[in-house]
Design a protein around this motif. Structure first.
Motif, PDB file in Angstrom:
ATOM      1  N   UNK A 191       4.996   3.804   7.839  1.00 57.98           N
ATOM      2  CA  UNK A 191       6.128   3.153   8.494  1.00 57.98           C
ATOM      3  C   UNK A 191       6.328   1.760   7.902  1.00 57.98           C
ATOM      4  N   UNK A 192       5.204   1.041   7.740  1.00 56.93           N
ATOM      5  CA  UNK A 192       5.295  -0.295   7.177  1.00 56.93           C
ATOM      6  C   UNK A 192       5.829  -0.254   5.744  1.00 56.93           C
ATOM      7  N   UNK A 193       5.393   0.740   4.998  1.00 50.87           N
ATOM      8  CA  UNK A 193       5.810   0.874   3.598  1.00 50.87           C
ATOM      9  C   UNK A 193       7.314   1.134   3.505  1.00 50.87           C
ATOM     10  N   UNK A 194       7.819   2.004   4.413  1.00 56.26           N
ATOM     11  CA  UNK A 194       9.252   2.322   4.398  1.00 56.26           C
ATOM     12  C   UNK A 194      10.070   1.073   4.708  1.00 56.26           C
ATOM     13  N   UNK A 195       9.574   0.284   5.686  1.00 57.61           N
ATOM     14  CA  UNK A 195      10.328  -0.905   6.093  1.00 57.61           C
ATOM     15  C   UNK A 195      10.266  -2.026   5.060  1.00 57.61           C
ATOM     16  N   UNK A 196       9.173  -2.064   4.294  1.00 54.98           N
ATOM     17  CA  UNK A 196       8.999  -3.172   3.367  1.00 54.98           C
ATOM     18  C   UNK A 196      10.034  -3.128   2.252  1.00 54.98           C
ATOM     19  N   UNK A 197      10.659  -4.300   2.009  1.00 58.58           N
ATOM     20  CA  UNK A 197      11.620  -4.344   0.917  1.00 58.58           C
ATOM     21  C   UNK A 197      10.902  -4.454  -0.421  1.00 58.58           C
ATOM     22  N   UNK A 198       9.843  -5.233  -0.387  1.00 59.10           N
ATOM     23  CA  UNK A 198       9.104  -5.457  -1.624  1.00 59.10           C
ATOM     24  C   UNK A 198       7.622  -5.341  -1.347  1.00 59.10           C
ATOM     25  N   UNK A 248       2.165   2.349  -4.300  1.00 62.79           N
ATOM     26  CA  UNK A 248       1.525   2.205  -2.981  1.00 62.79           C
ATOM     27  C   UNK A 248       1.680   3.481  -2.171  1.00 62.79           C
ATOM     28  N   UNK A 249       2.812   4.168  -2.329  1.00 61.19           N
ATOM     29  CA  UNK A 249       2.982   5.439  -1.607  1.00 61.19           C
ATOM     30  C   UNK A 249       1.891   6.419  -2.022  1.00 61.19           C
ATOM     31  N   UNK A 250       1.665   6.520  -3.328  1.00 59.68           N
ATOM     32  CA  UNK A 250       0.621   7.415  -3.829  1.00 59.68           C
ATOM     33  C   UNK A 250      -0.738   7.026  -3.261  1.00 59.68           C
ATOM     34  N   UNK A 251      -1.015   5.720  -3.267  1.00 57.78           N
ATOM     35  CA  UNK A 251      -2.316   5.256  -2.771  1.00 57.78           C
ATOM     36  C   UNK A 251      -2.487   5.593  -1.292  1.00 57.78           C
ATOM     37  N   UNK A 252      -1.423   5.316  -0.500  1.00 63.64           N
ATOM     38  CA  UNK A 252      -1.527   5.581   0.940  1.00 63.64           C
ATOM     39  C   UNK A 252      -1.762   7.067   1.195  1.00 63.64           C
ATOM     40  N   UNK A 253      -1.041   7.903   0.447  1.00 65.81           N
ATOM     41  CA  UNK A 253      -1.121   9.344   0.729  1.00 65.81           C
ATOM     42  C   UNK A 253      -2.387   9.988   0.173  1.00 65.81           C
TER      43      UNK A 253
END
Lengths: 67, 258
Positions: free
Chosen positions: A29-36, A44-49
């Motif tokens: 959720x935080x990643x989606x909201x983050x602009x940068x 970061x998406x790959x790392x989180x998942x």
């Protein structure tokens, strides 16, 4: 017998899996909201998942950009 | 009151950057990992397989005290690193981004600025440690046998002092150094050095903060709080206060010069 073992193992892992899931969702959720982010966003998406437990944590520590 | 405002601002900020969510979760995870895997070790070995037919494992019997001390052992390693990680940028990061200048240009005292940071992180760390140790205590009671609630409260109280000390050390380095990475390194290096020194001179330094865990084991085994534990606790609190006072002093001096 194998069935009993696997359901027992599931029970052990359940609390750990729930915590891991919450961590991942909050991070996403935080990643989606983050602009940068620090560095390319998709990395970061790959790392989180892909990295269990540690992925979301290192995203929170290093990935978020302070405004 | 100025202090309250700053304190609330810090709490809000830690909430916004999600520390209030992930840090307690990580602390729970660290605390319950060992009790769970220890109890289910035979099952895990079975499930993973690869053992020749008829292999018999003599697994040692664990007492509740042993197991809850495993959780503390994990806190002493991973927990300390995570605490150093969440606090490494609390002042240094704001200096870098210029936020601290925005705050300190107003008539905000350096004392309140540092104390609010220290206090807000302490609230977070104690909250997370309570949750984590409570979860560990819960599993210990189900899986290994009884450990009284009073014992849990005593563990949380005395071990929490150690975590406060780690935090104070990190805030101290925050005032002294500018780069978060360096602060992280300095904090962990100091803790490691302290633990080595304590081990070497263990007969003289029985009140060293590093000795808190071993005194906690004694407390659990003898069922009473020994004088060495109180001594170590008092020294830990005194060192934490000393670190914070020096942090305020150093920070004031540095900001005045800048």
């Amino acid at each position: 017998m194998p069935d009993i073992i696997s359901s027992d193992l599931l029970l052990i892992l359940l609390p750990i899996m729930v915590i891991q899931l919450i961590l991942m969702i909050v991070a996403l959720v935080d990643w989606v909201k983050a602009e940068e982010t620090n560095g390319p966003k998709w990395v970061w998406l790959v790392i989180i998942l892909l990295l269990n437990i540690i992925g979301p944590v290192i995203y929170f520590i290093f990935g978020r950009r302070q405004k | 009151m100025q202090w309250t405002t700053l304190f609330k601002k810090e709490l809000l900020e830690n909430w916004r950057n999600k520390k209030w969510i992930w840090f307690p979760l990580v602390m729970i995870l660290i605390a319950i990992m060992d009790p769970l895997t220890t109890y289910y070790m035979p099952l895990i070995i079975d499930a993973v397989g690869g053992m020749p037919e008829g292999t018999v494992f003599e697994l040692p019997e664990f007492t509740p005290t042993d197991v809850i001390m495993m959780s503390l052992g994990q806190y002493s390693i991973i927990g300390v690193i995570v605490i150093a990680l969440i606090s490494m940028g609390t002042i240094a990061g704001e200096r870098k981004s210029g936020v601290s200048e925005l705050i300190l240009v107003k008539p905000v005292s350096y004392k309140n600025y540092i104390l609010s940071k220290w206090a807000s992180l302490n609230v977070l760390v104690w909250f997370a440690a309570c949750l984590g140790l409570f979860a560990s205590w819960y599993y210990v009671n189900i899986l290994f046998g009884e450990l009284s609630f009073l014992a849990l409260l005593q563990i949380i109280f005395f071990y929490g002092l150690w975590l406060t000390f780690v935090l104070s050390l990190s805030i101290f380095y925050n005032a002294l150094l500018k780069s978060p990475g360096l602060i992280l390194f300095a904090t962990i290096a100091t803790i490691v050095t302290m633990s080595i020194v304590t081990q070497i001179f263990s007969h003289v330094l029985s009140w060293s903060p590093n000795k808190l865990s071993s005194h906690i084991i004694e407390m659990l085994q003898t069922d009473q709080i020994g004088s060495a534990l109180w001594g170590a606790a008092v020294i830990t609190v005194a060192l934490s206060i000393g670190l914070i006072i020096s942090a305020i002093y150093i920070f004031r001096k540095k900001e005045m010069a800048a």
